[in-house]
Design an enzyme around this catalytic site. Structure first.
Site, mmCIF file in Angstrom:
data_model
loop_
_atom_site.group_PDB
_atom_site.id
_atom_site.type_symbol
_atom_site.label_atom_id
_atom_site.label_comp_id
_atom_site.label_asym_id
_atom_site.label_seq_id
_atom_site.Cartn_x
_atom_site.Cartn_y
_atom_site.Cartn_z
ATOM 1 N N GLU A 1 0.883 -1.180 0.000
ATOM 2 C CA GLU A 1 0.000 0.000 0.000
ATOM 3 C C GLU A 1 0.907 1.212 0.000
ATOM 4 O O GLU A 1 1.885 1.244 0.754
ATOM 5 C CB GLU A 1 -0.827 0.101 1.285
ATOM 6 C CG GLU A 1 -1.569 -1.131 1.700
ATOM 7 C CD GLU A 1 -2.855 -1.293 0.937
ATOM 8 O OE1 GLU A 1 -3.268 -0.322 0.271
ATOM 9 O OE2 GLU A 1 -3.425 -2.393 0.996
ATOM 10 N N TYR B 1 8.155 1.550 -7.575
ATOM 11 C CA TYR B 1 7.428 0.278 -7.559
ATOM 12 C C TYR B 1 7.069 -0.170 -8.977
ATOM 13 O O TYR B 1 7.228 -1.337 -9.326
ATOM 14 C CB TYR B 1 6.164 0.394 -6.706
ATOM 15 C CG TYR B 1 6.444 0.685 -5.247
ATOM 16 C CD1 TYR B 1 7.487 0.046 -4.581
ATOM 17 C CD2 TYR B 1 5.684 1.589 -4.527
ATOM 18 C CE1 TYR B 1 7.751 0.307 -3.240
ATOM 19 C CE2 TYR B 1 5.939 1.859 -3.188
ATOM 20 C CZ TYR B 1 6.978 1.211 -2.556
ATOM 21 O OH TYR B 1 7.235 1.469 -1.235
HETATM 22 C C1 LIG Z 1 10.926 5.786 -1.638
HETATM 23 C C2 LIG Z 1 12.368 5.771 -1.146
HETATM 24 C C3 LIG Z 1 12.576 4.563 -0.242
HETATM 25 C C4 LIG Z 1 13.301 5.700 -2.367
HETATM 26 O O1 LIG Z 1 14.646 5.607 -1.888
HETATM 27 P P1 LIG Z 1 15.900 5.996 -2.810
HETATM 28 O O2 LIG Z 1 17.107 5.366 -2.215
HETATM 29 O O3 LIG Z 1 15.921 7.447 -3.083
HETATM 30 O O4 LIG Z 1 15.517 5.209 -4.146
HETATM 31 P P2 LIG Z 1 16.357 5.104 -5.496
HETATM 32 O O5 LIG Z 1 17.575 5.956 -5.420
HETATM 33 O O6 LIG Z 1 16.533 3.664 -5.742
HETATM 34 O O7 LIG Z 1 15.323 5.679 -6.565
HETATM 35 C C5 LIG Z 1 14.479 6.799 -6.266
HETATM 36 C C6 LIG Z 1 14.000 7.578 -7.446
HETATM 37 O O8 LIG Z 1 13.999 8.954 -7.049
HETATM 38 C C7 LIG Z 1 15.009 9.701 -7.759
HETATM 39 N N1 LIG Z 1 15.715 10.633 -6.874
HETATM 40 C C8 LIG Z 1 16.803 11.320 -7.172
HETATM 41 N N2 LIG Z 1 17.163 12.110 -6.177
HETATM 42 C C9 LIG Z 1 16.291 11.932 -5.190
HETATM 43 C C10 LIG Z 1 16.153 12.466 -3.882
HETATM 44 N N3 LIG Z 1 16.991 13.370 -3.390
HETATM 45 N N4 LIG Z 1 15.140 12.033 -3.116
HETATM 46 C C11 LIG Z 1 14.281 11.121 -3.585
HETATM 47 N N5 LIG Z 1 14.370 10.583 -4.825
HETATM 48 C C12 LIG Z 1 15.363 10.977 -5.618
HETATM 49 C C13 LIG Z 1 15.879 8.600 -8.262
HETATM 50 O O9 LIG Z 1 16.632 9.036 -9.355
HETATM 51 C C14 LIG Z 1 14.866 7.542 -8.625
HETATM 52 O O10 LIG Z 1 14.079 7.990 -9.717
HETATM 53 P P3 LIG Z 1 13.674 7.049 -10.911
HETATM 54 O O11 LIG Z 1 12.820 5.956 -10.306
HETATM 55 O O12 LIG Z 1 12.911 7.890 -11.849
HETATM 56 O O13 LIG Z 1 14.983 6.574 -11.437
HETATM 57 C C15 LIG Z 1 12.696 7.089 -0.387
HETATM 58 O O14 LIG Z 1 12.376 8.190 -1.205
HETATM 59 C C16 LIG Z 1 11.982 7.245 0.946
HETATM 60 O O15 LIG Z 1 12.462 6.792 1.977
HETATM 61 N N6 LIG Z 1 10.819 7.908 0.954
HETATM 62 C C17 LIG Z 1 10.097 8.180 2.196
HETATM 63 C C18 LIG Z 1 9.499 6.928 2.746
HETATM 64 C C19 LIG Z 1 8.431 6.367 1.836
HETATM 65 O O16 LIG Z 1 7.529 7.093 1.445
HETATM 66 N N7 LIG Z 1 8.516 5.065 1.485
HETATM 67 C C20 LIG Z 1 7.597 4.415 0.582
HETATM 68 C C21 LIG Z 1 6.346 4.022 1.219
HETATM 69 S S1 LIG Z 1 6.547 2.862 2.547
#
Ligand SMILES: CC(C)(COP(=O)(O)OP(=O)(O)OC[C@H]1O[C@@H](n2cnc3c(N)ncnc32)[C@H](O)[C@@H]1OP(=O)(O)O)[C@@H](O)C(=O)NCCC(=O)NCCS
Length: 159
Positions: free
Chosen positions: A114, A125
């Site tokens: 979710e 995802y």
């Molecule tokens: C969702 C989450 C886990 C992704 O983590 P991440 O390590 O940034 O993931 P990745 O680097 O593998 O990929 C993230 C995407 O965001 C982009 N991105 C680049 N800089 C970024 C930044 N500063 N912050 C977030 N995303 C960024 C990446 O390029 C990638 O984009 P793409 O899918 O178009 O290539 C993180 O944003 C997070 O912790 N969010 C808050 C918690 C949350 O909402 N979790 C999901 C629901 S439980």
């Protein structure tokens, strides 16, 4: 995967691992959306059989985590989080792909999740093969009392 990142897996309650996950939790989730869990919630789910926690570390420091609960041959990605300073470097996708391969190793055939309908994680995802299933109106309650819809996604891992 980013150089130096290590993934540690925990099947049982490990106080240090829970503390590390809570450290990431505190920085990763915006309180405006009510998605973060409390330590008792996390500890509670870790006592259930079939739950595993994966922590991504760099030099032992926790940078992100994934939490999955399985029942028989199905599982749910309960949480995925990366600390804000370390985002956009592939740690999130690494944790997600690892969760999928751990699930396959355990004989699991599908993963559900979710996610808040406005969460940018949706793109991540979908890129990993999850498909939209349905919308749950007002599933999350933010700290301002506002409700936010959730979308449910699923990946079939039999293919
Ligand atoms: C969702 C989450 C886990 C992704 O983590 P991440 O390590 O940034 O993931 P990745 O680097 O593998 O990929 C993230 C995407 O965001 C982009 N991105 C680049 N800089 C970024 C930044 N500063 N912050 C977030 N995303 C960024 C990446 O390029 C990638 O984009 P793409 O899918 O178009 O290539 C993180 O944003 C997070 O912790 N969010 C808050 C918690 C949350 O909402 N979790 C999901 C629901 S439980």
């Amino acid at each position: 995967m980013m150089a130096g990142i290590v993934l540690d897996h925990y099947d049982d309650t490990d106080r240090n691992a829970l503390a590390d996950a809570m450290e990431v939790m505190a920085s990763a989730f915006d309180p405006a959306f009510g998605e973060a869990w409390t330590l008792p919630q996390l500890a509670g789910v870790m006592t259930m059989p079939g739950t595993w926690l994966t922590i991504a570390r760099l030099d032992a420091a926790p940078l992100g985590f994934a939490l999955v609960r399985s029942v028989l041959d199905e599982c749910e990605l309960l949480l995925l989080a990366v600390t804000p300073l370390w985002r956009g470097r592939g740690i999130g996708v690494t944790l997600l792909q690892d969760s999928l391969s751990q699930a396959r190793r355990r004989g699991i055939i599908s993963m559900n999740l979710e996610v808040r309908s406005t969460n940018t994680a949706i793109r991540l995802y979908e890129r990993c093969g999850f498909e939209y299933v349905h919308r749950r109106p007002g599933y999350y309650r933010g700290n301002d009392g506002n409700l936010h819809d959730a979308l449910s996604f699923r990946i079939d891992m039999t293919g």
